[in-house]
Enzyme design. Structure first.
Site, short mmCIF file in Angstrom:
data_model
loop_
_atom_site.label_atom_id
_atom_site.label_comp_id
_atom_site.label_asym_id
_atom_site.label_seq_id
_atom_site.Cartn_x
_atom_site.Cartn_y
_atom_site.Cartn_z
N GLY A 1 0.86 -1.19 0.00
CA GLY A 1 0.00 0.00 0.00
C GLY A 1 0.89 1.22 0.00
N GLY B 1 -0.12 4.33 -0.26
CA GLY B 1 -0.94 5.51 0.02
C GLY B 1 -0.31 6.36 1.10
CG ASN B 2 -2.21 9.97 2.52
OD1 ASN B 2 -1.44 10.45 1.69
ND2 ASN B 2 -3.45 10.40 2.67
CB VAL B 3 -0.69 4.76 6.45
CG1 VAL B 3 0.07 4.08 7.59
CG2 VAL B 3 -1.87 5.55 7.02
CG ASP C 1 -0.69 0.91 -4.19
OD1 ASP C 1 -0.78 1.48 -3.09
OD2 ASP C 1 -1.66 0.77 -4.97
NE ARG D 1 -18.26 0.16 11.74
CZ ARG D 1 -17.05 0.48 12.12
NH1 ARG D 1 -16.60 1.69 11.92
NH2 ARG D 1 -16.27 -0.40 12.71
CB VAL E 1 -1.49 -0.30 9.05
CG1 VAL E 1 -1.87 1.13 9.40
CG2 VAL E 1 -0.06 -0.57 9.48
CB SER E 2 -5.70 -2.64 6.31
OG SER E 2 -4.55 -2.69 5.50
CG ASN E 3 -8.97 1.18 10.30
OD1 ASN E 3 -8.68 0.55 11.31
ND2 ASN E 3 -8.88 2.49 10.20
CG ASP F 1 -6.02 4.20 19.46
OD1 ASP F 1 -6.20 5.04 18.56
OD2 ASP F 1 -6.45 3.04 19.40
NE ARG G 1 -4.98 10.10 16.45
CZ ARG G 1 -5.47 9.28 15.53
NH1 ARG G 1 -6.24 8.27 15.87
NH2 ARG G 1 -5.18 9.47 14.25
CG HIS H 1 -7.97 1.61 15.74
ND1 HIS H 1 -7.41 2.61 16.51
CD2 HIS H 1 -7.93 2.06 14.47
CE1 HIS H 1 -7.06 3.60 15.72
NE2 HIS H 1 -7.37 3.30 14.48
O1 TXD Z 1 -4.44 2.92 13.59
C1 TXD Z 1 -4.59 2.40 12.52
N1 TXD Z 1 -4.45 1.09 12.39
C2 TXD Z 1 -4.90 3.19 11.33
C3 TXD Z 1 -5.45 2.51 10.19
C4 TXD Z 1 -4.50 4.54 11.22
C5 TXD Z 1 -4.59 5.20 10.02
C6 TXD Z 1 -5.09 4.56 8.82
N2 TXD Z 1 -5.68 3.29 9.04
C7 TXD Z 1 -6.06 2.47 7.88
O2 TXD Z 1 -4.90 2.17 7.12
C8 TXD Z 1 -7.00 3.14 6.89
O3 TXD Z 1 -8.33 3.09 7.33
C9 TXD Z 1 -6.76 2.27 5.67
O4 TXD Z 1 -7.49 1.05 5.78
C10 TXD Z 1 -5.26 1.95 5.75
C11 TXD Z 1 -4.39 2.81 4.83
O5 TXD Z 1 -4.66 4.17 5.07
P1 TXD Z 1 -4.12 5.29 4.03
O6 TXD Z 1 -4.47 6.60 4.60
O7 TXD Z 1 -2.71 4.99 3.68
O8 TXD Z 1 -5.05 4.97 2.78
P2 TXD Z 1 -4.74 5.34 1.25
O9 TXD Z 1 -3.93 6.58 1.16
O10 TXD Z 1 -6.06 5.25 0.57
O11 TXD Z 1 -3.81 4.14 0.75
C12 TXD Z 1 -4.26 2.83 0.60
C13 TXD Z 1 -3.46 2.21 -0.52
C14 TXD Z 1 -3.73 2.85 -1.89
O12 TXD Z 1 -2.51 3.32 -2.45
C15 TXD Z 1 -4.33 1.71 -2.71
O13 TXD Z 1 -3.99 1.75 -4.08
C16 TXD Z 1 -3.70 0.51 -2.02
O14 TXD Z 1 -3.78 0.82 -0.64
N3 TXD Z 1 -4.38 -0.75 -2.30
C17 TXD Z 1 -3.71 -1.89 -2.52
N4 TXD Z 1 -2.40 -2.16 -2.51
C18 TXD Z 1 -2.02 -3.43 -2.78
N5 TXD Z 1 -2.90 -4.42 -3.03
C19 TXD Z 1 -4.22 -4.18 -3.03
N6 TXD Z 1 -5.09 -5.18 -3.28
C20 TXD Z 1 -4.69 -2.88 -2.76
N7 TXD Z 1 -5.90 -2.29 -2.70
C21 TXD Z 1 -5.71 -1.00 -2.42
#
Ligand code: TXD
Length: 310
Positions: free
Chosen positions: A7, A9-11, A32, A87, A117-119, A147, A150, A174
């Site tokens: 992934g 993305g942001n995290v 990704d 949800r 980390v994913s939710n 948490d 924070r 969480h």
């Molecule tokens: O405390 C915690 N655990 C959390 C959890 C704190 C912050 C964010 N939290 C969760 O982490 C949030 O609810 C998301 O489920 C994940 C990732 O958060 P982020 O902010 O990074 O989300 P983004 O920016 O949307 O990035 C997700 C990336 C994006 O680039 C997609 O293209 C990619 O995931 N993605 C994939 N990568 C690989 N394989 C697959 N199948 C896939 N699907 C989506």
């Protein structure tokens, strides 16, 4: 040491960058599904090496073959909730993603430690564990560190003291089901109840509980990522350097706190083998009730995921 972050993305990207800067891995792979994004971000990070003074080899990829023989894999892949999506819908979609990602990881790495980390966090950690076939010590969810961070930052802000001297204990699931334990939250060993009036503590607890939503409300699109990434890196660092940090993580319990087989946030010792000890601390009945309630919610959701684990 080879670390993969799934992934970009942001995290995921922020985590990868912090890991590279701290030189916690010789090799770092950012993967990704979207083509170009992991490659572009990884190259950008790599090009900051001469200025940031690190030599970590950061690469981006869409191909799991590039993750081969990873020691640690961080899973941040997932979809955000879209309008009209319940949800439950999100749960099913992200469970599908985490299951597939885990399956692909395990095709190329024999015995990694997986940090999820994913939710929704606790449930996705269960999914990754179940799919991976790894011992429960090697699949760990990140939420409690965030948490707690924070809660610590709000206490430091309230008292005008250094963040360094504030330790906090936030257990449970969480989100709504988190359990901030005031009794074990201190400033240089002084219980916060001796420093902050009870009604104000209750407000700080509530702010912690809704800390994720507070950021979402500001950002409008997307959710928090700096503090989440810093929290992941704290866990990874403890594993890589075998520091034996005691951090709250989502782990599968084995009868501790009267909870069996459910992933929920409790204090654990993190070292080179992953979870090396689970601490069963003495809780007031009301906190224990909340923790157990939290576990029931996670458990119910896990049972809802009926799709077979292959
Ligand atoms: O405390 C915690 N655990 C959390 C959890 C704190 C912050 C964010 N939290 C969760 O982490 C949030 O609810 C998301 O489920 C994940 C990732 O958060 P982020 O902010 O990074 O989300 P983004 O920016 O949307 O990035 C997700 C990336 C994006 O680039 C997609 O293209 C990619 O995931 N993605 C994939 N990568 C690989 N394989 C697959 N199948 C896939 N699907 C989506």
């Amino acid at each position: 040491m080879k670390i993969t972050v799934i992934g970009a993305g942001n995290v995921g990207a922020t985590t990868a960058f912090r890991l590279a800067e701290k030189q916690l891995a010789r090799e770092l792979v950012l993967l990704d599904v979207v083509e170009g994004i992991p490659q572009g971000k990884a190259l950008d990070m790599y090009e900051s090496g001469p200025v940031g003074l690190f030599d970590t080899k950061v690469t981006g990829s869409n191909d799991y073959a590039d993750t081969a023989n990873s020691d640690i894999v961080v899973i941040t892949a997932g979809l955000p909730r879209k309008p009209g999506m319940s949800r439950e819908d999100l749960l099913m979609m992200n469970a599908g993603i985490v299951r597939e990602v885990t399956r692909r990881i395990m095709e190329h790495s024999k015995n990694p430690i997986i940090v999820v980390v994913s939710n929704p966090l606790d449930i996705m950690t269960f999914v990754a564990w179940k799919q991976s076939g790894l011992p429960k010590e090697r699949v760990i969810g990140m939420a409690g560190v965030l948490d707690s961070a924070r809660f610590r930052s709000f206490i430091a802000m309230e008292l005008g003291v250094s963040m360094q001297d504030v330790t906090a204990c936030v257990l449970g699931g969480h989100g709504d089901a988190m359990v901030p334990v005031v009794k074990y939250t201190t400033v240089a060993g002084i219980p916060i109840a001796d420093l902050i009036p009870a009604d104000r503590i209750a407000e700080l607890v509530e702010r912690t509980r809704t800390g994720g939503a507070e950021i979402v409300n500001y950002l409008k699109q997307g959710s928090a990522f700096y503090a989440p990434a810093a929290s992941v890196v704290e866990m990874v660092e403890s594993i890589v350097l075998d520091r034996k940090r005691v951090l709250t993580c989502a782990v599968s319990l084995d009868g501790e706190y009267g909870i069996d087989g459910t992933f929920v946030g409790v204090p654990v010792k993190l070292g080179k083998n992953g979870v090396e000890q689970v601490y069963e601390i003495k809780l007031d009945q009301s906190d224990l009730d909340l923790l157990q309630k939290s576990a029931v919610i996670v458990d119910d959701n896990c049972k809802m995921l009926e799709a077979p684990f292959t």
